[in-house]
Motif scaffolding. Sequence first.
Motif, PDB file in Angstrom:
ATOM      1  N   THR A  51       0.904  -1.127   0.119  1.00 43.22           N
ATOM      2  CA  THR A  51      -0.116  -0.013  -0.095  1.00 43.22           C
ATOM      3  C   THR A  51       0.800   1.205   0.099  1.00 43.22           C
ATOM      4  N   VAL A  54       2.974   0.901  -4.004  1.00 39.98           N
ATOM      5  CA  VAL A  54       2.417   0.913  -5.198  1.00 39.98           C
ATOM      6  C   VAL A  54       1.110   1.633  -5.132  1.00 39.98           C
ATOM      7  N   GLY A  55       1.425   2.924  -5.478  1.00 34.33           N
ATOM      8  CA  GLY A  55       0.181   3.876  -5.403  1.00 34.33           C
ATOM      9  C   GLY A  55       0.008   4.639  -6.599  1.00 34.33           C
ATOM     10  N   SER A 197      -4.345  -2.224  -5.563  1.00 36.72           N
ATOM     11  CA  SER A 197      -3.085  -1.885  -6.352  1.00 36.72           C
ATOM     12  C   SER A 197      -2.704  -2.782  -7.620  1.00 36.72           C
ATOM     13  N   SER A 201      -3.452  -2.259 -11.584  1.00 37.47           N
ATOM     14  CA  SER A 201      -2.120  -2.277 -12.240  1.00 37.47           C
ATOM     15  C   SER A 201      -2.527  -3.415 -13.311  1.00 37.47           C
ATOM     16  N   CYS A 283       3.463  -5.312 -10.433  1.00 39.79           N
ATOM     17  CA  CYS A 283       2.614  -4.306 -10.760  1.00 39.79           C
ATOM     18  C   CYS A 283       3.507  -3.291 -11.584  1.00 39.79           C
ATOM     19  N   HIS A 324      -7.426   2.517  -3.525  1.00 39.59           N
ATOM     20  CA  HIS A 324      -5.961   2.346  -3.032  1.00 39.59           C
ATOM     21  C   HIS A 324      -5.344   3.549  -2.587  1.00 39.59           C
ATOM     22  N   SER A 328      -3.557   4.285   1.093  1.00 40.38           N
ATOM     23  CA  SER A 328      -2.124   4.839   0.847  1.00 40.38           C
ATOM     24  C   SER A 328      -2.043   6.043   1.750  1.00 40.38           C
TER      25      SER A 328
END
Length: 451
Positions: A51, A54-55, A197, A201, A283, A324, A328
């Motif tokens: 989290t 991968v934003g 995420s 992706s 991702c 997501h 985050s």
Amino acid sequence: MGTQGPATTDQNYNHATSEEQSAKQKAIDDWLPITSSRNAKWWYSAFHNVTAMVGAGVLSLPYAMAQLGWGPGVAILILSWIITLYTLWQMVEMHEMVPGKRFDRYHELGQHAFGEKLGLYIVVPQQLIVEVGVCIVYMVTGGKSLHKVHELLCKEPCKEIKLSYFIMIFASVHFVLSHLPNFNSIAGVSLAAAVMSLSYSTIAWSASVRKGVQPDVAYGYKAKTAAGTVFNFFSALGDVAFAYAGHNVVLEIQATIPSTPEKPSKGPMWRGVVVAYIVVALCYFPVALIGYWMFGNKVEDNILLSLEKPTWLIVMANFFVVVHVIGSYQIYAMPVFDMIETLLVKKLNFSPTRLLRFVVRNLYVASTMFIGITFPFFGGLLGFFGGFAFAPTTYFLPCIIWLAIYKPRKYSLSWCINWICIVLGLCLMILSPIGGLRQIILQAKDYKFYS
């Protein structure tokens, strides 16, 4: 004998005072977000780290590839994956490097390496810039994704709605979630965000494959001047740095895992980190490479903006992005809440109450919302914050701390690897904000509040 009575009384008084202070300190630690709960499992580390990393950054990677080109782009992506995994391993190892003590916060590790005052001056400003910067960028990202959903679902008769209103809608969620007390209490939100995420992706690269290579695709640099190409290259370095960041909350995440001399927290924490980095690779690399392959140098700074069909799939992907970045935002906001609440309770002697937490956290959410509305320049913000703030705390500050504490032999393998990371990180920190600032200026000229 007559002189021992008062001395004994003084000793008892001092002992009682010491116990009271210890009890007060424990009550404060049990209230603060980072130290209030230490029962996390290793998989908490996995999805918290996914989290955190991968934003919004993954959606800008095809655009970064377009500015970097095939060769440099692939090399920088792979090198960043390796370097940041290495520096993250260093932080996990240093969390309990002193027997009987845990460095629960990034600045505490800095203080151990550089001294009480200097450690604070070095780490805290950088950490705050990163965490507050991410929260601002995610305000913009969440608002833009909601705006994209509105555009896709609501065609002709619909009235255009300003982006600023969508940022406010996104912020409204955080006026509620920000009152969850600690990291473990947001575990469910973080898990949902980690799943989202991977989901968006996958949608991003699979929808790109479905759309196919565009007829007019071109892989050369888009800028028409040498200066423009160089500035875009610098900005793309910041995009990559932003995508690989997450170290600012690593020690705080590890602080939630139980630890004993027989079973230190670094074991389960590292297991979660490895899983997280596998997910990061799944991702990042498909999105970056396939997105650039299909759209070339005409790809948008958010890959989902380049995809229009199938409509239902792109709408779903944008909803996934919203979910997501909600998680985050909370991951990056929690250490900021901890810093502010620690200052108020320990230094300024405020009582640790729900009212204090209510006021502090609402003011923080409102501030990041306001700045996000004022500066909604997504691409430029990534490039600027990525290099200026993320590069130090992610790429080379852990290496400097490692050298300062462990003092490896000169020209040994550890010494050489750390210095290579430091040099590369310094180049990234100096160059990428230049390109990012230029991007902000260019986008600001074209920006309209209804766009």
